[in-house]
Enzyme design. Structure first.
Site, short mmCIF file in Angstrom:
data_model
loop_
_atom_site.label_atom_id
_atom_site.label_comp_id
_atom_site.label_asym_id
_atom_site.label_seq_id
_atom_site.Cartn_x
_atom_site.Cartn_y
_atom_site.Cartn_z
CG MET A 198 0.93 86.16 -18.55
SD MET A 198 -0.36 85.32 -17.12
CE MET A 198 0.37 87.07 -15.58
CE LYS A 199 1.51 81.09 -25.40
NZ LYS A 199 2.37 80.44 -25.90
CG PHE A 200 4.61 77.79 -17.64
CD1 PHE A 200 4.79 77.71 -19.65
CD2 PHE A 200 5.50 77.88 -16.77
CE1 PHE A 200 6.16 77.54 -20.04
CE2 PHE A 200 6.95 77.48 -17.13
CZ PHE A 200 6.77 77.29 -18.68
#
Length: 288
Positions: free
Chosen positions: A171-173
């Site tokens: 999700m951080k990507f």
């Protein structure tokens, strides 16, 4: 109840996360290679550890936050590393932005040591960290997230459970992709508009008034217009994050042309010596 906290990684964001933890009723022990930052935390009531092994030993929870390129394997896996000191039953929280492979490797090593593990990268800038307004993306057992929620609340405003271990990294990507491309788009809009004779303030007034309005445009646009690129989120880290996004996309055999373009732009800014400036300094590449 989590009381004994180890904190490893006192960089631009980590130092303020740790500083906010000194406001709570925690026995906080910190470690970093930058002794001046450690001294600042000691003045606020934290204890100093001489090694990662020492910072992890005898703790209820250990927080680790370093960018991928600054991860030192001896600090984690060496004789004086984190895993050499951490006790079974401790909660280890990886809060940096890393490759999926690095995250999974740490989770597997934690399981080997019978240590609980959360994949929980933070999202935000220095300003968010100072004011305790970071977003925490949590991947792992929801019960562990619940146990850490009070601790996280000292430096995080939003705590979002997104799935299992590895899912928060994924999700951080997505977050990093959108953030980098938004600033690229804003940079292009400002340079294009200025070339057509508009001043930056008027461009930003229009962008703020309609459907493309964005808090990021609002905050960064004003500083970019003033020529203020004081580091809030280092450009070099955004460049590194885009490399991680591209690597993940390639493994999925997915073409992301916008990311590829953004990576080239941030790479050029980094090569131009802008890496330590705020990531909005990418506009300088377009203004050359």
């Amino acid at each position: 109840m989590l009381k004994k906290v180890g904190f490893l990684g006192l960089g631009t964001v980590g130092r303020y996360m740790a500083s906010n933890l000194t406001k709570g009723n925690y026995a906080l022990t910190v470690y970093d290679s930058d002794s001046s930052v450690v001294s600042e935390l000691v003045k606020l009531g934290a204890s100093e550890a001489g090694t990662p092994r020492e910072v992890a030993k005898g703790k209820d929870v250990v927080l680790y936050i370093r960018p991928e390129k600054e991860r030192l394997r001896p600090d984690i896996y060496g004789d004086d590393g984190l895993f050499a000191g951490i006790d079974p039953g401790t909660i280890l929280v990886d809060m940096g932005t890393h490759s999926l492979e690095s995250t999974i490797e740490m989770a597997e090593e934690a399981a080997h040591h019978r240590v609980f593990f959360l994949d929980a990268p933070v999202w935000g800038t220095k300003e968010h960290a100072v004011n305790g307004l970071l977003t925490i993306l949590a991947g792992g057992d929801p019960a562990l997230v619940g146990r850490c929620r009070e601790l996280f609340s000292f430096f995080g405003l939003n705590i979002i459970h997104v799935g299992g271990v590895g899912d928060a990294t994924r999700m951080k990507f997505i977050v990093n992709l959108v953030q980098a491309e938004l600033i690229q788009a804003l940079s292009e809009a400002l340079v294009f508009g200025e070339k057509m004779g508009f001043n930056a303030d008027k461009i930003l007034e229009v962008l703020d008034s309609g459907g493309v309005a964005s808090p990021l445009f609002h905050s960064k646009g004003r500083t970019m217009a003033r020529g203020d690129f004081t580091r809030n989120l280092a450009l070099k880290y955004v460049h590194d994050q885009l490399e991680l996004v591209m690597d993940a996309a390639q493994k999925l055999e997915l073409d992301l042309p916008g990311v590829a373009c953004a990576r080239r732009l941030y790479e050029q800014a980094d090569k131009d010596g802008r890496g330590e400036e705020d990531f909005s300094a990418v506009i300088k590449v377009l203004r050359k």
